[in-house]
Structures are given as C-alpha cells and as structure tokens.
Design a protein around this motif. Structure first.
Motif, PDB file in Angstrom:
ATOM      1  N   LEU A  10      16.318  -2.490  -6.140  1.00 41.11           N
ATOM      2  CA  LEU A  10      17.789  -2.985  -6.705  1.00 41.11           C
ATOM      3  C   LEU A  10      18.410  -2.064  -7.747  1.00 41.11           C
ATOM      4  CD1 LEU A  10      17.254  -6.866  -6.422  1.00 41.11           C
ATOM      5  CD2 LEU A  10      18.478  -5.426  -4.910  1.00 41.11           C
ATOM      6  N   ASP A  11      17.367  -1.315  -8.517  1.00 37.95           N
ATOM      7  CA  ASP A  11      17.969  -0.457  -9.585  1.00 37.95           C
ATOM      8  C   ASP A  11      18.396   0.771  -8.896  1.00 37.95           C
ATOM      9  OD1 ASP A  11      17.873  -2.602 -11.329  1.00 37.95           O
ATOM     10  OD2 ASP A  11      15.682  -2.067 -12.159  1.00 37.95           O
ATOM     11  N   GLY A  12      17.852   0.964  -7.794  1.00 38.21           N
ATOM     12  CA  GLY A  12      17.919   2.409  -6.977  1.00 38.21           C
ATOM     13  C   GLY A  12      16.936   3.454  -7.516  1.00 38.21           C
ATOM     14  N   LYS A  13      15.600   2.940  -8.174  1.00 36.28           N
ATOM     15  CA  LYS A  13      14.557   3.909  -8.498  1.00 36.28           C
ATOM     16  C   LYS A  13      13.816   4.280  -7.509  1.00 36.28           C
ATOM     17  CE  LYS A  13      14.711   1.607 -13.161  1.00 36.28           C
ATOM     18  NZ  LYS A  13      13.854   1.217 -14.152  1.00 36.28           N
ATOM     19  N   ILE A  14      13.757   3.721  -6.227  1.00 34.71           N
ATOM     20  CA  ILE A  14      13.130   4.318  -5.028  1.00 34.71           C
ATOM     21  C   ILE A  14      13.948   4.970  -4.064  1.00 34.71           C
ATOM     22  CG2 ILE A  14      11.504   3.416  -3.343  1.00 34.71           C
ATOM     23  CD1 ILE A  14      10.858   0.930  -4.926  1.00 34.71           C
ATOM     24  N   PRO A  15      13.952   6.283  -3.870  1.00 31.07           N
ATOM     25  CA  PRO A  15      14.786   6.857  -3.035  1.00 31.07           C
ATOM     26  C   PRO A  15      14.587   6.640  -1.716  1.00 31.07           C
ATOM     27  CG  PRO A  15      13.155   8.206  -4.153  1.00 31.07           C
ATOM     28  CD  PRO A  15      12.832   7.216  -4.816  1.00 31.07           C
ATOM     29  N   GLY A  16      15.721   6.484  -1.155  1.00 34.98           N
ATOM     30  CA  GLY A  16      15.790   6.196   0.392  1.00 34.98           C
ATOM     31  C   GLY A  16      15.660   4.447   0.835  1.00 34.98           C
ATOM     32  N   VAL A  75       7.154  -7.612  -5.967  1.00 40.83           N
ATOM     33  CA  VAL A  75       7.971  -8.097  -6.859  1.00 40.83           C
ATOM     34  C   VAL A  75       8.544  -6.795  -7.713  1.00 40.83           C
ATOM     35  CG1 VAL A  75       8.619  -9.289  -9.149  1.00 40.83           C
ATOM     36  CG2 VAL A  75       7.052 -10.266  -7.343  1.00 40.83           C
ATOM     37  N   THR A  76       7.869  -6.000  -8.301  1.00 40.48           N
ATOM     38  CA  THR A  76       8.109  -4.783  -8.721  1.00 40.48           C
ATOM     39  C   THR A  76       8.993  -3.907  -7.713  1.00 40.48           C
ATOM     40  OG1 THR A  76       6.058  -4.665 -10.061  1.00 40.48           O
ATOM     41  CG2 THR A  76       7.204  -2.924 -10.074  1.00 40.48           C
ATOM     42  N   PHE A  77       8.577  -3.902  -6.457  1.00 38.70           N
ATOM     43  CA  PHE A  77       9.238  -3.316  -5.531  1.00 38.70           C
ATOM     44  C   PHE A  77      10.426  -3.540  -5.478  1.00 38.70           C
ATOM     45  CE2 PHE A  77      10.723  -2.612  -1.252  1.00 38.70           C
ATOM     46  CZ  PHE A  77      10.588  -1.290  -0.931  1.00 38.70           C
ATOM     47  N   ARG A  78      10.701  -4.625  -5.390  1.00 38.23           N
ATOM     48  CA  ARG A  78      12.343  -5.226  -5.085  1.00 38.23           C
ATOM     49  C   ARG A  78      12.880  -5.074  -6.493  1.00 38.23           C
ATOM     50  NH1 ARG A  78      15.448 -10.086  -5.992  1.00 38.23           N
ATOM     51  NH2 ARG A  78      16.783 -10.588  -4.165  1.00 38.23           N
ATOM     52  N   ARG A 106       0.663  -1.353  -0.122  1.00 38.52           N
ATOM     53  CA  ARG A 106       0.050   0.012   0.073  1.00 38.52           C
ATOM     54  C   ARG A 106       0.766   1.302   0.014  1.00 38.52           C
ATOM     55  NH1 ARG A 106      -4.623  -1.233   4.582  1.00 38.52           N
ATOM     56  NH2 ARG A 106      -5.490  -2.880   3.606  1.00 38.52           N
ATOM     57  N   GLN A 107       1.940   1.337   0.633  1.00 40.09           N
ATOM     58  CA  GLN A 107       2.740   2.526   1.076  1.00 40.09           C
ATOM     59  C   GLN A 107       3.001   3.039  -0.337  1.00 40.09           C
ATOM     60  OE1 GLN A 107       5.967   1.907   3.739  1.00 40.09           O
ATOM     61  NE2 GLN A 107       6.407   4.087   3.715  1.00 40.09           N
ATOM     62  N   PHE A 108       3.534   1.951  -1.385  1.00 46.63           N
ATOM     63  CA  PHE A 108       4.104   2.345  -2.453  1.00 46.63           C
ATOM     64  C   PHE A 108       2.978   2.055  -3.703  1.00 46.63           C
ATOM     65  CE2 PHE A 108       7.541   0.903   0.205  1.00 46.63           C
ATOM     66  CZ  PHE A 108       8.188   2.148  -0.037  1.00 46.63           C
ATOM     67  N   GLY A 109       2.100   1.479  -3.831  1.00 45.48           N
ATOM     68  CA  GLY A 109       0.995   1.332  -4.711  1.00 45.48           C
ATOM     69  C   GLY A 109       1.776   0.500  -5.758  1.00 45.48           C
TER      70      GLY A 109
END
Length: 104
Positions: A92-98, A85-88, A78-81
């Motif tokens: 790993l690609d550094g596309k989500i800051p922090g 799998v997509t989050f991981r 929920r936090q990211f929508g």
C-alpha cells in the motif's frame, strides 16, 4: 513484533541445521540404502543411533519461517520473505515494485 528471544532461538536453530546438515545427510543415506547384508544392517543400526544422538534442533524440520522485518511466525509469504501483514503495509505504501492493490 516477536520477542527477541524467539527470533534468537530461530537463528540458533538455523545455525545448528547448517552445521549438522552434512552429517545428517550422510547418516540418512546409509539408512535409506537397500542393502540387506548383515554388515549393512549393523551400519544402519549405528547410523540410526548416531542420528538420535544429534541435537533435535539441528533437524531442518524444526526451523520455522518468520517475517524478516517483524519476526511474525504466521502468515509468512515465501516469495517475499515477510508476513502478510507487513506485505500489505509495504504494498500500500508502494515499497514493493510491481505490486498494487486490485480494484475492479
């Protein structure tokens, strides 16, 4: 990737929920009132019949969370929508800051 028809069905449900939300809220308020007079009982009965006549897909419990990118219905964060799998992959690609992979 989810089938386009499943994504479209979920979007349709979301539109129906938004359209019927006000009417459902009014009818639910009548049903939850604690008044027990004869007029109130009849109003509750009428409200119950009106809710049953509304489309089932207009109920908010019918909407299922799906990944915003792939449409995956399971493992939704929920936090990211997005799905886990997509989050991981994005983390790993550094596309989500922090967010970085834990190591100790």
């Amino acid at each position: 990737m989810a089938k386009e028809s499943m994504k479209a069905r979920e979007r349709k449900r979301e539109r129906m929920v938004a359209r019927d939300a006000k009417k459902r809220a009014e009818l639910t308020k009548i049903l939850k009132s604690s008044d027990t007079s004869d007029d109130a009982v009849q109003a509750k009965w009428d409200a119950m019949m009106a809710i049953q006549k509304l489309p089932a897909n207009g109920s908010k419990v019918r909407v299922h969370n799906r990944c915003g990118l792939t449409g995956r219905p399971r493992g939704y964060m929920r936090q990211f929508g997005i799905s886990r799998v997509t989050f991981r992959e994005m983390a790993l690609d550094g596309k989500i800051p922090g967010v970085k992979k834990a190591s100790w």
